[in-house]
Design a protein around this motif. Structure first.
Motif, PDB file in Angstrom:
ATOM      1  N   GLU A  12       1.949 -67.224 -15.452  1.00  0.00           N
ATOM      2  CA  GLU A  12       2.180 -68.355 -16.372  1.00  0.00           C
ATOM      3  C   GLU A  12       0.856 -68.864 -16.943  1.00  0.00           C
ATOM      4  O   GLU A  12       0.749 -69.159 -18.133  1.00  0.00           O
ATOM      5  CB  GLU A  12       2.910 -69.482 -15.637  1.00  0.00           C
ATOM      6  CG  GLU A  12       3.267 -70.662 -16.536  1.00  0.00           C
ATOM      7  CD  GLU A  12       3.999 -71.765 -15.789  1.00  0.00           C
ATOM      8  OE1 GLU A  12       4.171 -72.848 -16.369  1.00  0.00           O
ATOM      9  OE2 GLU A  12       4.378 -71.541 -14.606  1.00  0.00           O
ATOM     10  N   TRP A  13      -0.160 -68.967 -16.076  1.00  0.00           N
ATOM     11  CA  TRP A  13      -1.486 -69.412 -16.541  1.00  0.00           C
ATOM     12  C   TRP A  13      -2.080 -68.419 -17.541  1.00  0.00           C
ATOM     13  O   TRP A  13      -2.600 -68.823 -18.589  1.00  0.00           O
ATOM     14  CB  TRP A  13      -2.416 -69.560 -15.334  1.00  0.00           C
ATOM     15  CG  TRP A  13      -3.861 -69.700 -15.712  1.00  0.00           C
ATOM     16  CD1 TRP A  13      -4.470 -70.789 -16.254  1.00  0.00           C
ATOM     17  CD2 TRP A  13      -4.873 -68.683 -15.592  1.00  0.00           C
ATOM     18  NE1 TRP A  13      -5.805 -70.516 -16.474  1.00  0.00           N
ATOM     19  CE2 TRP A  13      -6.079 -69.243 -16.084  1.00  0.00           C
ATOM     20  CE3 TRP A  13      -4.890 -67.381 -15.126  1.00  0.00           C
ATOM     21  CZ2 TRP A  13      -7.272 -68.530 -16.106  1.00  0.00           C
ATOM     22  CZ3 TRP A  13      -6.069 -66.669 -15.149  1.00  0.00           C
ATOM     23  CH2 TRP A  13      -7.245 -67.244 -15.634  1.00  0.00           C
ATOM     24  N   THR A  61      -0.565 -66.312 -19.486  1.00  0.00           N
ATOM     25  CA  THR A  61       0.176 -66.332 -20.751  1.00  0.00           C
ATOM     26  C   THR A  61      -0.096 -67.601 -21.535  1.00  0.00           C
ATOM     27  O   THR A  61      -0.310 -67.574 -22.755  1.00  0.00           O
ATOM     28  CB  THR A  61       1.685 -66.201 -20.480  1.00  0.00           C
ATOM     29  OG1 THR A  61       1.922 -64.994 -19.757  1.00  0.00           O
ATOM     30  CG2 THR A  61       2.461 -66.169 -21.782  1.00  0.00           C
ATOM     31  N   THR A  62      -0.108 -68.740 -20.826  1.00  0.00           N
ATOM     32  CA  THR A  62      -0.256 -70.034 -21.492  1.00  0.00           C
ATOM     33  C   THR A  62      -1.691 -70.312 -21.905  1.00  0.00           C
ATOM     34  O   THR A  62      -1.957 -70.715 -23.045  1.00  0.00           O
ATOM     35  CB  THR A  62       0.237 -71.166 -20.563  1.00  0.00           C
ATOM     36  OG1 THR A  62       1.589 -70.903 -20.191  1.00  0.00           O
ATOM     37  CG2 THR A  62       0.146 -72.510 -21.264  1.00  0.00           C
ATOM     38  N   LYS A  63      -2.627 -70.111 -20.994  1.00  0.00           N
ATOM     39  CA  LYS A  63      -4.013 -70.526 -21.241  1.00  0.00           C
ATOM     40  C   LYS A  63      -4.865 -69.434 -21.874  1.00  0.00           C
ATOM     41  O   LYS A  63      -5.767 -69.730 -22.644  1.00  0.00           O
ATOM     42  CB  LYS A  63      -4.660 -70.967 -19.924  1.00  0.00           C
ATOM     43  CG  LYS A  63      -3.956 -72.144 -19.263  1.00  0.00           C
ATOM     44  CD  LYS A  63      -4.039 -73.405 -20.123  1.00  0.00           C
ATOM     45  CE  LYS A  63      -5.449 -73.933 -20.180  1.00  0.00           C
ATOM     46  NZ  LYS A  63      -5.529 -75.175 -20.972  1.00  0.00           N
ATOM     47  N   LYS A  80      -2.205 -67.514 -25.364  1.00  0.00           N
ATOM     48  CA  LYS A  80      -1.830 -68.441 -26.422  1.00  0.00           C
ATOM     49  C   LYS A  80      -3.027 -69.208 -26.981  1.00  0.00           C
ATOM     50  O   LYS A  80      -2.967 -69.721 -28.101  1.00  0.00           O
ATOM     51  CB  LYS A  80      -0.773 -69.425 -25.912  1.00  0.00           C
ATOM     52  CG  LYS A  80       0.589 -68.767 -25.687  1.00  0.00           C
ATOM     53  CD  LYS A  80       1.648 -69.792 -25.360  1.00  0.00           C
ATOM     54  CE  LYS A  80       3.023 -69.130 -25.208  1.00  0.00           C
ATOM     55  NZ  LYS A  80       4.076 -70.110 -24.882  1.00  0.00           N
ATOM     56  N   GLU A  81      -4.096 -69.311 -26.207  1.00  0.00           N
ATOM     57  CA  GLU A  81      -5.308 -69.982 -26.698  1.00  0.00           C
ATOM     58  C   GLU A  81      -6.259 -68.989 -27.354  1.00  0.00           C
ATOM     59  O   GLU A  81      -7.405 -69.315 -27.637  1.00  0.00           O
ATOM     60  CB  GLU A  81      -5.998 -70.717 -25.548  1.00  0.00           C
ATOM     61  CG  GLU A  81      -5.217 -71.923 -25.065  1.00  0.00           C
ATOM     62  CD  GLU A  81      -5.961 -72.727 -24.012  1.00  0.00           C
ATOM     63  OE1 GLU A  81      -7.091 -72.314 -23.644  1.00  0.00           O
ATOM     64  OE2 GLU A  81      -5.430 -73.748 -23.562  1.00  0.00           O
ATOM     65  N   ALA A 103       0.560 -78.787 -13.286  1.00  0.00           N
ATOM     66  CA  ALA A 103       1.988 -78.557 -13.486  1.00  0.00           C
ATOM     67  C   ALA A 103       2.819 -79.026 -12.290  1.00  0.00           C
ATOM     68  O   ALA A 103       4.032 -78.804 -12.258  1.00  0.00           O
ATOM     69  CB  ALA A 103       2.238 -77.072 -13.729  1.00  0.00           C
TER      70      ALA A 103
END
Length: 429
Positions: A106-107, A109-111, A114-115, A182
């Motif tokens: 999740e980290w 993919t998200t951080k 996506k950044e 989170a």
């Protein structure tokens, strides 16, 4: 007498009394003002009256609600509070859902993705996550303790991988900090390991030649390197030495990024470690290499590939250096990234560049300030950010003329080193 039926439940309205629809055995239907029908089981435990929700009708039907009541009654017969048992199971399920592996993904993919982090950064962090998953991937994030992490890191230390342990600890820390934010865990256990781990030996793990004679010998070996595919690797070795770029920036170099008329290579931000466009002034020698490359790959996308879809491999330059007799590993002789260190060391030792116009206007005339200004010109060409962020914004344009002169000077010096001509060091002003 059982008063509950599907028909009665469907026809129930908010006007009905709250517990009027019940079966006399603790199971009731609450009709809320908005028409929602909620199952409730009323029971006593430990001398106290309690309620337990079974969900809403018709999502949970009459038969399913009675099955839930039956299971709750069995727990009461065993002296357990069904609400407490359900909450404990929910927490356990939550732990299993938020394992280190799941939160790490999740980290990432998200951080990272996506950044729009650099591909090299994403690749490195995902490699670190894969190593960590082998040790703690299936463990709930909130249950991992410092001693457990230390045991995992000790295995890498036992193999002498001190630099690797440091990188793994940093990646793990980012995952735990993401988890804290989170609400997947309450703290970052890696912070307690700072003084428990063995520090890596001081020094740059990326080897680089910094003696002028050694650099000259390297350039002579490159000149006669028998590369395949028309000499693409030889040209890559020459260009990385001339331009001071990172290996990843070189292997992904595209023809569309080069403005040969204005003697400029513009590397877009998404390929840069600092996530900012980087301009590389092209020396005469660099332009000559481009002219020789065009007949080989000029019709495609990448400078160093005959296939528009696949750029040069990550390991190509290091492999060539090993073939030439250089150890590219930590503590070795020289590696692909080492060309940057070679340029930085020799240029700063030479003392040929006196800084930028802005600093001169500020009358920073001490020897130390002049040395720092010389270093800054080299730092900018190496695409390293200015430590003073605001000054870095204004210095960007001011350094350009210095950098153009620096790059041609460096190309000329490499030619002299290759020919074995010594370059006297200049005394700092």
């Amino acid at each position: 007498m059982d008063e509950l039926s599907d028909t009665k439940i469907r026809n129930a309205t908010p006007a009905d009394k709250e517990y009027a629809i019940a079966d006399g055995q603790g199971l009731s239907v609450v009709v809320r003002p908005n028409g929602t029908k909620l199952w409730l089981y009323r029971y006593r435990c430990g001398g106290k009256r309690k309620n337990m929700s079974f969900g809403t009708f018709p999502g949970v039907g009459l038969k399913a609600a009675r099955d839930k009541r039956h299971n709750a009654e069995k727990l009461l017969d065993q002296g357990q509070d069904p609400v407490a048992v359900r909450e404990a199971k929910r927490q356990e399920d939550e732990k299993l859902k938020h394992t280190f592996r799941a939160v790490g993904e999740e980290w990432a993919t998200t951080k990272l993705e996506k950044e729009n982090k650099a591909n090299s950064t994403i690749k490195r962090e995902r490699w670190n996550l894969a190593q960590l998953d082998r040790e703690i991937g299936d463990r709930p994030l909130c249950e991992i303790t410092p001693p457990e992490l230390l045991t995992a890191f000790r295995r890498a230390e036992a193999r002498g991988r001190y630099y690797t342990v440091g990188r793994l600890r940093s990646t793990a820390s980012r995952v735990f900090q993401f988890g804290v934010g989170a609400s997947y865990c309450k703290s970052d256990p890696t912070r307690d390991l700072k003084h428990a781990l063995t520090k890596a030996p001081k020094g740059n793990p990326r080897p680089a030649l910094t003696d002028p004679e050694d650099v000259g010998e390297l350039m002579r070996r490159i000149e006669i390197y028998d590369a395949k595919n028309g000499g693409l690797v030889r040209y890559a070795l020459k260009l990385i030495a001339l331009t001071m770029v990172r290996p990843g920036e070189l292997r992904l170099a595209e023809w569309s990024e080069f403005d040969e008329k204005n003697r400029l290579w513009l590397i877009p931000a998404e390929k840069m470690k600092m996530r900012d466009d980087h301009e590389v002034p092209l020396s005469r020698q660099a332009l000559a290499i481009l002219a020789e490359l065009r007949p080989l790959t000029g019709g495609g996308r990448y400078l160093f590939s005959h296939d528009d879809r696949v750029p040069m491999s990550d390991n190509t330059i290091n492999k060539a250096l090993r073939i030439m007799g250089y150890d590219t590993g930590p503590g070795g002789d020289h590696c692909a990234h080492g060309f940057r260190s070679s340029a930085s060391t020799l240029l700063n030792e030479e003392g040929a560049f006196d800084g930028d116009v802005v600093e001169a206007q500020l009358a920073h005339e001490t020897d130390e300030k002049k040395r720092r200004r010389r270093d800054e010109v080299v730092r900018r060409q190496l695409a390293k950010s200015d430590k003073n962020k605001i000054r870095g914004i204004y210095n960007r344009a001011a350094y350009w003329s210095e950098r153009v002169r620096l790059m041609q000077h460096w190309a000329n010096r490499l030619d002299r080193l290759r020919k074995g001509v010594a370059v006297p060091l200049r005394k700092s002003a």
